[in-house]
Design an enzyme around this catalytic site. Structure first.
Site, short mmCIF file in Angstrom:
data_model
loop_
_atom_site.label_atom_id
_atom_site.label_comp_id
_atom_site.label_asym_id
_atom_site.label_seq_id
_atom_site.Cartn_x
_atom_site.Cartn_y
_atom_site.Cartn_z
NE ARG A 1 4.59 1.73 -12.95
CZ ARG A 1 4.47 2.90 -13.11
NH1 ARG A 1 3.32 3.49 -13.17
NH2 ARG A 1 5.49 3.68 -13.62
CG HIS B 1 3.29 -2.73 -8.65
ND1 HIS B 1 2.34 -1.70 -8.11
CD2 HIS B 1 4.36 -2.22 -8.89
CE1 HIS B 1 3.01 -0.76 -7.97
NE2 HIS B 1 4.25 -0.87 -8.75
CG ASN C 1 -1.09 -2.11 -6.64
OD1 ASN C 1 -0.17 -1.83 -7.01
ND2 ASN C 1 -1.60 -3.18 -5.93
CG HIS D 1 11.55 3.76 -12.72
ND1 HIS D 1 11.88 4.14 -11.29
CD2 HIS D 1 10.71 2.78 -12.59
CE1 HIS D 1 11.13 3.80 -10.48
NE2 HIS D 1 10.19 2.70 -11.15
#
Length: 344
Positions: A75, A79, A107, A206
């Protein structure tokens, strides 16, 4: 190696328009390739030949201590790449002179794993001081994280520089939200040069991720029953989710796995969850249930039926995402001594 930009599928046009479009694409592609920074597999061959081994060893320790650490690093990489390209900007702390991305709403409560990157950086600085960028560390670590929980292998092109800037604003604008609509999320991927296929494949990460109550509350108290149908297993799962995430009051930071079947294993179980209508996040379930998701629905079905196809596409899409570079950083970037601060 893969290019950071790929041409998508264009609808049919008249022959004249089609010719003009193809000419424009050809000119644009030639210009881009001529100026685009190049990443290579052997960038550290002579300057830090043990880089991949050091990252892998540290990630093994971290994932062994807690399998959820794998999802944290994946993740973090995602990001990073969606804001200014994969330049390590997400790792920068706020200072008097710099507003970082860590406190941006997508975030602030979602990203962790910074200390893992710090540990790897410290080891590499001892072995090869001033050589390996934080951006490369994060990209390599994300690959190793996936492998260590059962996912596919891919070669990681390296040679990124760390940016001296961050963008709080772009973190707000560019990162998809859990409650966002399908077309809006697709547009954010297309903006990064990533296709609909890339979006559906990358969402498969995910399968090892966790989500906060605040990001799935609207889903479980909204259309969850409509997409899942009234069967005992779905009803039991929904009841469990509601116990974790109350409709009102506290509980915003309570978490649960996005894949409730094999949460610590990187597999295609996530897509089976969507087929059952049990997707935890609205943004995920819409890939299968939205009336606008004609292409995404077919891809969800494909990856649910064929785990090899999912693994192959996920690996390709991760390379493609990792190759979104910050051209400015290649010119004026640096190799940070600490991933949290610009060099002084």
């Amino acid at each position: 190696m893969h290019s950071s930009k790929r041409m998508g599928h264009y609808p049919s046009l008249s022959s004249v328009k089609c010719f003009m479009v193809l000419v424009c694409i050809s000119v644009f592609s030639s210009a881009s390739l001529a100026s685009e920074p190049r990443l290579t597999l052997d960038y550290y061959k002579s300057t830090c030949p043990t880089v991949f081994e050091i990252v892998r060893t540290e990630m093994e320790c971290q994932v062994l201590s807690d399998p959820r650490n794998a999802a944290l690093i994946v993740r973090l990489h995602f990001h990073d790449c969606f804001v200014q390209g994969c330049d390590g900007s997400v790792l920068l702390d706020d200072t008097i002179n710099l507003e970082g991305e860590k406190k941006a709403s997508p975030n602030v409560n979602s990203l962790k794993g910074y200390r893992i990157i710090d540990r790897i950086k410290n080891k590499l600085e001892s072995e090869c001081p001033g050589i390996v960028s934080c951006a490369d560390i994060l990209t390599i670590a994300a690959r190793d994280a996936v492998i260590l929980v059962g996912g596919p292998y891919w070669d990681v092109p390296v040679g990124r520089k760390d940016s001296k800037t961050a963008s709080y604003g772009l973190a707000l604008e560019n990162l998809p939200a859990a409650t966002e609509g399908l077309l809006s999320i697709i547009s954010k991927f297309l903006y990064q040069g990533l296709s609909v296929t890339d979006m559906v494949a990358l969402s498969g990460a995910h399968t090892i991720g966790m989500a906060r109550c605040v990001n799935f509350r609207a889903r479980i108290y909204g259309d969850f029953e409509a997409t899942s149908g009234k069967n005992p297993l779905s009803n039991s799962y929904l009841s469990k989710l509601k116990s974790i995430c109350p409709e009102t009051g506290s509980g915003d930071n309570n978490v649960t796995a996005m894949d409730n079947v094999t949460p610590n294993l990187f597999d295609n179980s996530f897509y089976h969850t969507l087929l059952r209508g049990n997707g935890l996040l609205n943004s995920d379930q819409q890939m299968y249930s939205s009336l606008l998701g004609i292409e995404t629905r077919k891809l969800v079905q494909k990856y649910a039926e064929d785990p090899v196809a999912f693994f192959n596409q996920f690996a390709d899409s991760m390379v493609k995402m990792g190759n979104i570079v910050n051209s400015d950083s290649f010119v004026s970037g640096e190799v940070r001594k600490s991933c949290r601060f610009v060099n002084t």
